[in-house]
Design a protein around this motif. Sequence first.
Motif, PDB file in Angstrom:
ATOM      1  N   ILE A 122       0.839  -1.200   0.000  1.00 53.78           N
ATOM      2  CA  ILE A 122       0.000   0.000   0.000  1.00 53.78           C
ATOM      3  C   ILE A 122       0.875   1.251   0.000  1.00 53.78           C
ATOM      4  O   ILE A 122       1.895   1.316   0.703  1.00 53.78           O
ATOM      5  CB  ILE A 122      -0.970   0.020   1.214  1.00 53.78           C
ATOM      6  CG1 ILE A 122      -1.897   1.238   1.148  1.00 53.78           C
ATOM      7  CG2 ILE A 122      -0.219  -0.043   2.530  1.00 53.78           C
ATOM      8  CD1 ILE A 122      -3.032   1.206   2.156  1.00 53.78           C
ATOM      9  N   ILE A 123       0.494   2.208  -0.820  1.00 57.42           N
ATOM     10  CA  ILE A 123       1.131   3.528  -0.835  1.00 57.42           C
ATOM     11  C   ILE A 123       0.085   4.518  -0.342  1.00 57.42           C
ATOM     12  O   ILE A 123      -0.915   4.768  -1.019  1.00 57.42           O
ATOM     13  CB  ILE A 123       1.614   3.917  -2.238  1.00 57.42           C
ATOM     14  CG1 ILE A 123       2.651   2.907  -2.737  1.00 57.42           C
ATOM     15  CG2 ILE A 123       2.205   5.318  -2.233  1.00 57.42           C
ATOM     16  CD1 ILE A 123       3.091   3.147  -4.155  1.00 57.42           C
ATOM     17  N   HIS A 124       0.311   5.069   0.830  1.00 53.23           N
ATOM     18  CA  HIS A 124      -0.673   5.959   1.442  1.00 53.23           C
ATOM     19  C   HIS A 124      -0.646   7.330   0.780  1.00 53.23           C
ATOM     20  O   HIS A 124       0.342   7.738   0.155  1.00 53.23           O
ATOM     21  CB  HIS A 124      -0.397   6.111   2.939  1.00 53.23           C
ATOM     22  CG  HIS A 124      -0.525   4.824   3.697  1.00 53.23           C
ATOM     23  ND1 HIS A 124      -1.738   4.276   4.046  1.00 53.23           N
ATOM     24  CD2 HIS A 124       0.425   3.951   4.151  1.00 53.23           C
ATOM     25  CE1 HIS A 124      -1.552   3.140   4.686  1.00 53.23           C
ATOM     26  NE2 HIS A 124      -0.247   2.920   4.766  1.00 53.23           N
ATOM     27  N   GLN A 125      -1.749   8.051   0.954  1.00 56.42           N
ATOM     28  CA  GLN A 125      -1.849   9.396   0.396  1.00 56.42           C
ATOM     29  C   GLN A 125      -0.773  10.303   0.983  1.00 56.42           C
ATOM     30  O   GLN A 125      -0.167  11.094   0.276  1.00 56.42           O
ATOM     31  CB  GLN A 125      -3.237   9.972   0.675  1.00 56.42           C
ATOM     32  CG  GLN A 125      -3.483  11.331   0.058  1.00 56.42           C
ATOM     33  CD  GLN A 125      -4.898  11.817   0.299  1.00 56.42           C
ATOM     34  OE1 GLN A 125      -5.743  11.081   0.766  1.00 56.42           O
ATOM     35  NE2 GLN A 125      -5.152  13.060  -0.009  1.00 56.42           N
ATOM     36  N   GLU A 126      -0.525  10.163   2.276  1.00 55.74           N
ATOM     37  CA  GLU A 126       0.555  10.916   2.905  1.00 55.74           C
ATOM     38  C   GLU A 126       1.787  10.012   2.913  1.00 55.74           C
ATOM     39  O   GLU A 126       1.771   8.914   3.464  1.00 55.74           O
ATOM     40  CB  GLU A 126       0.157  11.327   4.327  1.00 55.74           C
ATOM     41  CG  GLU A 126      -1.126  12.148   4.385  1.00 55.74           C
ATOM     42  CD  GLU A 126      -1.070  13.439   3.590  1.00 55.74           C
ATOM     43  OE1 GLU A 126       0.057  13.934   3.340  1.00 55.74           O
ATOM     44  OE2 GLU A 126      -2.124  13.959   3.219  1.00 55.74           O
ATOM     45  N   LEU A 127       2.835  10.480   2.308  1.00 51.43           N
ATOM     46  CA  LEU A 127       3.969   9.619   1.972  1.00 51.43           C
ATOM     47  C   LEU A 127       4.806   9.259   3.191  1.00 51.43           C
ATOM     48  O   LEU A 127       4.861   9.990   4.176  1.00 51.43           O
ATOM     49  CB  LEU A 127       4.826  10.312   0.915  1.00 51.43           C
ATOM     50  CG  LEU A 127       4.039  10.785  -0.322  1.00 51.43           C
ATOM     51  CD1 LEU A 127       4.966  11.436  -1.323  1.00 51.43           C
ATOM     52  CD2 LEU A 127       3.276   9.634  -0.968  1.00 51.43           C
ATOM     53  N   ALA A 128       5.471   8.104   3.100  1.00 56.21           N
ATOM     54  CA  ALA A 128       6.273   7.580   4.212  1.00 56.21           C
ATOM     55  C   ALA A 128       7.725   7.449   3.771  1.00 56.21           C
ATOM     56  O   ALA A 128       8.240   6.354   3.583  1.00 56.21           O
ATOM     57  CB  ALA A 128       5.720   6.231   4.669  1.00 56.21           C
ATOM     58  N   LEU A 152      14.385   3.680  -1.287  1.00 51.33           N
ATOM     59  CA  LEU A 152      13.810   2.597  -2.078  1.00 51.33           C
ATOM     60  C   LEU A 152      14.055   1.234  -1.442  1.00 51.33           C
ATOM     61  O   LEU A 152      13.198   0.346  -1.511  1.00 51.33           O
ATOM     62  CB  LEU A 152      14.398   2.606  -3.495  1.00 51.33           C
ATOM     63  CG  LEU A 152      14.015   3.771  -4.410  1.00 51.33           C
ATOM     64  CD1 LEU A 152      14.662   3.605  -5.780  1.00 51.33           C
ATOM     65  CD2 LEU A 152      12.509   3.890  -4.561  1.00 51.33           C
ATOM     66  N   PHE A 153      15.204   1.059  -0.816  1.00 53.68           N
ATOM     67  CA  PHE A 153      15.585  -0.259  -0.309  1.00 53.68           C
ATOM     68  C   PHE A 153      15.695  -0.300   1.215  1.00 53.68           C
ATOM     69  O   PHE A 153      16.316  -1.206   1.767  1.00 53.68           O
ATOM     70  CB  PHE A 153      16.901  -0.701  -0.954  1.00 53.68           C
ATOM     71  CG  PHE A 153      16.811  -0.810  -2.449  1.00 53.68           C
ATOM     72  CD1 PHE A 153      16.175  -1.897  -3.034  1.00 53.68           C
ATOM     73  CD2 PHE A 153      17.315   0.183  -3.263  1.00 53.68           C
ATOM     74  CE1 PHE A 153      16.066  -1.999  -4.410  1.00 53.68           C
ATOM     75  CE2 PHE A 153      17.214   0.094  -4.647  1.00 53.68           C
ATOM     76  CZ  PHE A 153      16.582  -1.002  -5.219  1.00 53.68           C
ATOM     77  N   LEU A 154      15.090   0.694   1.872  1.00 55.61           N
ATOM     78  CA  LEU A 154      15.180   0.763   3.332  1.00 55.61           C
ATOM     79  C   LEU A 154      14.580  -0.502   3.955  1.00 55.61           C
ATOM     80  O   LEU A 154      13.419  -0.844   3.751  1.00 55.61           O
ATOM     81  CB  LEU A 154      14.434   1.999   3.833  1.00 55.61           C
ATOM     82  CG  LEU A 154      14.611   2.351   5.310  1.00 55.61           C
ATOM     83  CD1 LEU A 154      16.063   2.671   5.610  1.00 55.61           C
ATOM     84  CD2 LEU A 154      13.718   3.545   5.672  1.00 55.61           C
ATOM     85  N   VAL A 165       8.720   8.382  -6.113  1.00 57.37           N
ATOM     86  CA  VAL A 165       9.682   7.577  -5.346  1.00 57.37           C
ATOM     87  C   VAL A 165       8.939   6.500  -4.557  1.00 57.37           C
ATOM     88  O   VAL A 165       9.385   5.349  -4.473  1.00 57.37           O
ATOM     89  CB  VAL A 165      10.519   8.465  -4.404  1.00 57.37           C
ATOM     90  CG1 VAL A 165      11.371   7.609  -3.470  1.00 57.37           C
ATOM     91  CG2 VAL A 165      11.409   9.402  -5.212  1.00 57.37           C
ATOM     92  N   GLU A 166       7.784   6.849  -3.983  1.00 59.86           N
ATOM     93  CA  GLU A 166       6.996   5.869  -3.240  1.00 59.86           C
ATOM     94  C   GLU A 166       6.559   4.714  -4.153  1.00 59.86           C
ATOM     95  O   GLU A 166       6.576   3.550  -3.747  1.00 59.86           O
ATOM     96  CB  GLU A 166       5.757   6.526  -2.629  1.00 59.86           C
ATOM     97  CG  GLU A 166       5.992   7.178  -1.278  1.00 59.86           C
ATOM     98  CD  GLU A 166       6.028   6.158  -0.139  1.00 59.86           C
ATOM     99  OE1 GLU A 166       6.263   4.963  -0.390  1.00 59.86           O
ATOM    100  OE2 GLU A 166       5.824   6.567   1.011  1.00 59.86           O
ATOM    101  N   ILE A 167       6.160   5.046  -5.361  1.00 57.48           N
ATOM    102  CA  ILE A 167       5.727   4.000  -6.293  1.00 57.48           C
ATOM    103  C   ILE A 167       6.904   3.122  -6.687  1.00 57.48           C
ATOM    104  O   ILE A 167       6.803   1.891  -6.750  1.00 57.48           O
ATOM    105  CB  ILE A 167       5.046   4.627  -7.517  1.00 57.48           C
ATOM    106  CG1 ILE A 167       3.752   5.316  -7.072  1.00 57.48           C
ATOM    107  CG2 ILE A 167       4.745   3.580  -8.584  1.00 57.48           C
ATOM    108  CD1 ILE A 167       3.150   6.224  -8.097  1.00 57.48           C
ATOM    109  N   ALA A 168       8.051   3.736  -6.933  1.00 55.01           N
ATOM    110  CA  ALA A 168       9.255   2.958  -7.242  1.00 55.01           C
ATOM    111  C   ALA A 168       9.639   2.071  -6.065  1.00 55.01           C
ATOM    112  O   ALA A 168      10.079   0.927  -6.240  1.00 55.01           O
ATOM    113  CB  ALA A 168      10.408   3.904  -7.594  1.00 55.01           C
TER     114      ALA A 168
END
Length: 525
Positions: A98-104, A115-117, A164-167
């Motif tokens: 899940i990619i939330h509306q407010e980014l993490a 990306l790889f955290l 970036v979140e999508i990637a």
Amino acid sequence: MNAIPEDTGALPLLELRDITKRFHGVAALAEVRLRVRAGEIHALCGENGAGKSTLMKVVSGVYPHPDHGGDYGGELRFEGEVRRFAGIADSERLGIIIIHQELALVPQLSIAENLFLGHEPARLGVIDRLAMHDRAVALLARVGLRVSPDTPVGELGVGQQQLVEIAKALAKRVRLLILDEPTASLNETDSDALLALLLELRAQGIACILISHKLKEVTRVADGLTVLRDGRSILSVDCAAEPLSESRIIQAMVGRDLADRYPRRTPAIGELLFELEGWRAFHPVQAGREVVKGVDLTVRRGEIVGIAGLMGAGRTELAMSVFGRSYGRRISGRARLDGREVDLSTVPKAIAAGLAYVTEDRKSLGLLLDESIAVNTSLAHLRGVSRAGVLDAPREHEVAQDFRRQLATRCAGVDQRVMHLSGGNQQKVVLAKWLFSQPRLLILDEPTRGIDVGAKFEIYSLIAGLAAQGCGILLISSEMPELLGLCDRLYVMNEGRMVAEFPAAGTTQEMIMGAIVGAGESAHV
């Protein structure tokens, strides 16, 4: 309204049966049913507060099952088996991302590190930074983000951070990708690239649940659609079998027809109110990089002036540098109100002069999330709720109640903490905060990002009403139909410069894009 149809085809990848979720005894979801097939783009629509994000938090394990409080009921099946997720790690192991509306994202880390955290490529227990860099380059190429993987995320705009979140999600093994308003902060060009990416993932057998208020996008890519209203599934459509129109979706969402998307208004444009001359600003970190390059701009009383441009054009940088120099270094140029030069060197001075700025990043810059609606509403104008320098709490409560009614903010009460509101209702609190300051010039940066069509009309009507009262409006939006539907005049910005100016009447999206890419007129029309 259509009931949820019985599934007569192949076994769905995801099936929700009568999902119920309560908070403190109040039902946020009530017997919701939904099916998503493998390789399907399934749109989830509804007004703010309808339960969309809550439902997806159930699916992804953000809200665990069982929750030991008796507030979660129903059955979740994935790949035909009943699943109970104790947390988000359980759903991710099955490929639900899940990619939330407010980014993490972690602003201090680079794109590649984000990306790889938590699952960094390594050799003999040591992070393989070369491999991480190469994989990051490939992932960024897939989402169309042409930025070095070594760039700190904190230096990116909101739209770039969304990519970036999508990637980051694509870096994991994805079976079902849930996207909560992924294009809300993107312009049309970048949104098109993202939708093309979703179609590519669909061709690879990856399912997607797309939460979006942009109905043109929904009708363009959705294979199936579910509409929620007041926590219940109201409409379910197989788009291959039934015609799907924006008006049908809107009626299901709001329970009524919306005859017009934008309020009808007869502009009453007065004398020159605000003027920028030769405005310049440099990047706050990269000292030699000029991001606003000699901008000239005017706004008249009662006029709604739009600024169009692609992501990275410098629109937000311009707005923030004007509003108390809250962005940038070595800022220069002249700003005038009513023909007199005005000092905008700090935020308090900008507010005192009559400026207000509704930021596009409401969580980081617009709100105190841990405080109540009432506290946030009065923040920019504490004198309006004080007596002899002492806060008048009943007055603060009264003001917040008034704006709650005006903006139709959905909440339990004005003492509710802002963090517990939906994204659209948080945006209404930001608007209330600045409207209470009674601005002469209101700068709106993506004011309807992540807001449903019903609430958008309410905000559009509010903007039109402010203009009718003589307030000058400067509107930044990545939605060109919004700019053309609301504004009296448009500027087009590209690479830090104003490259064109158009009257809104008679201007087309093609003319705006032509000016942006340099194919059209770059002069006043």
